[in-house]
Design an enzyme around this catalytic site. Structure first.
Site, mmCIF file in Angstrom:
data_model
loop_
_atom_site.group_PDB
_atom_site.id
_atom_site.type_symbol
_atom_site.label_atom_id
_atom_site.label_comp_id
_atom_site.label_asym_id
_atom_site.label_seq_id
_atom_site.Cartn_x
_atom_site.Cartn_y
_atom_site.Cartn_z
ATOM 1 N N GLY A 14 34.591 52.027 32.221
ATOM 2 C CA GLY A 14 34.020 50.739 32.564
ATOM 3 C C GLY A 14 33.909 49.758 31.415
ATOM 4 C CG MET A 94 42.395 55.434 38.023
ATOM 5 S SD MET A 94 43.552 54.416 37.077
ATOM 6 C CE MET A 94 44.883 55.595 36.867
ATOM 7 C CG HIS A 113 49.238 46.678 34.502
ATOM 8 N ND1 HIS A 113 49.156 47.925 35.089
ATOM 9 C CD2 HIS A 113 50.375 46.692 33.749
ATOM 10 C CE1 HIS A 113 50.194 48.654 34.703
ATOM 11 N NE2 HIS A 113 50.951 47.932 33.898
ATOM 12 C CG ASP A 145 51.457 42.121 45.947
ATOM 13 O OD1 ASP A 145 51.360 43.253 45.424
ATOM 14 O OD2 ASP A 145 52.373 41.319 45.672
ATOM 15 C CD GLU A 146 51.299 43.496 50.972
ATOM 16 O OE1 GLU A 146 52.453 43.236 50.586
ATOM 17 O OE2 GLU A 146 50.444 42.632 51.205
ATOM 18 C CD GLU A 178 43.005 46.309 29.517
ATOM 19 O OE1 GLU A 178 44.025 46.703 30.070
ATOM 20 O OE2 GLU A 178 41.972 47.011 29.476
HETATM 21 C C1 GRF Z 1 42.191 49.382 31.584
HETATM 22 O O1 GRF Z 1 42.930 49.662 30.436
HETATM 23 C C2 GRF Z 1 43.025 48.660 32.600
HETATM 24 O O2 GRF Z 1 44.087 47.977 32.056
HETATM 25 C C3 GRF Z 1 43.532 49.762 33.485
HETATM 26 O O3 GRF Z 1 42.510 50.716 33.492
HETATM 27 C C4 GRF Z 1 41.755 50.659 32.283
HETATM 28 C C5 GRF Z 1 40.291 50.683 32.610
HETATM 29 O O4 GRF Z 1 39.499 50.890 31.491
HETATM 30 N N1 GRF Z 1 43.875 49.209 34.776
HETATM 31 P P1 GRF Z 1 37.920 50.675 31.545
HETATM 32 O O5 GRF Z 1 37.360 51.672 32.559
HETATM 33 O O6 GRF Z 1 37.645 49.262 31.921
HETATM 34 O O7 GRF Z 1 37.460 51.011 30.158
#
Ligand code: GRF
Length: 195
Positions: A14, A94, A113, A145-146, A178
């Site tokens: 998270g 996931m 991503h 999207d799908e 991110e």
């Molecule tokens: C992130 O690196 C994101 O790009 C991927 O999943 C990871 C989640 O990490 N989709 P966190 O749980 O937010 O630390």
């Protein structure tokens, strides 16, 4: 500005959710998290939510590993609708969404991503970048999207791949990016809405 109510979905530690929480507390990000949902009862993202007194929802799915049954996805969609969320924020969730939640929130689900899409969709994108000997990678926020990581791109940040990088060091550098990108995209959506 009235904060935009969001639901955050994650399966892991998270850290992206934490960056959103921090930005809304300290940097004026005009969103309020009204629900955090996870498919893993031990996910750190649920602890973060509980510590912040944010309602949580556990997605129970044992039949599939990477998607949800129609009924389970429907229960998640119902829970999110009942929370009052206007936007669904995937932060390391996931499971591929295929049905009821996608339909209920069409164009109002976003994902982050760890690559510069359309390069390296799918799992462990940082490892894919290393194996492809890319010199630059990054992260992308896109509409869901799908498809897998195929929706319209909202914004990206570049991250260099260094010669000495391991999968771990590269992943960590991408995650730092991110944590800047997601709050900044959310700030724009809160101010201007979605495209
Ligand atoms: C992130 O690196 C994101 O790009 C991927 O999943 C990871 C989640 O990490 N989709 P966190 O749980 O937010 O630390």
């Amino acid at each position: 500005m009235t904060p935009l109510p969001i639901a955050v979905l994650g399966s892991g530690k998270g850290s992206n959710f934490r960056s959103i929480l921090d930005a809304s507390r300290h940097d004026g990000l005009a969103v309020t998290t009204v629900l955090v949902a996870s498919d893993d009862p031990n996910a750190g993202i649920l602890d973060l939510a509980r510590n912040a007194s944010i309602p949580t929802f556990l997605v129970r799915e044992t039949r599939w590993r990477t998607r949800l049954s129609e009924a389970t996805e429907q229960s998640l969609a119902d829970e999110i609708a009942a929370s009052g969320a206007r936007l669904v924020v995937l932060a390391g969730f996931m499971r591929l969404l295929k049905g009821p939640l996608l339909r209920a929130f069409t164009g109002r689900i976003i994902n982050i991503h760890p690559s510069l899409l359309p390069a390296f969709p799918g799992l462990e994108a940082w490892r894919q970048a290393l194996e492809a000997r890319a010199t630059t990678t990054g992260c992308t926020v896109h509409l869901v999207d799908e498809g897998m990581d195929t929706g319209r791109i909202l914004d990206q940040l570049e991250v260099p791949v260094l010669p000495e990088d391991s999968a771990e060091t590269l992943h960590a550098r991408i995650q730092q990016a991110e944590h800047r990108l997601y709050p900044s995209v959310l700030a724009r959506i809160a101010a201007d809405g979605l495209p």
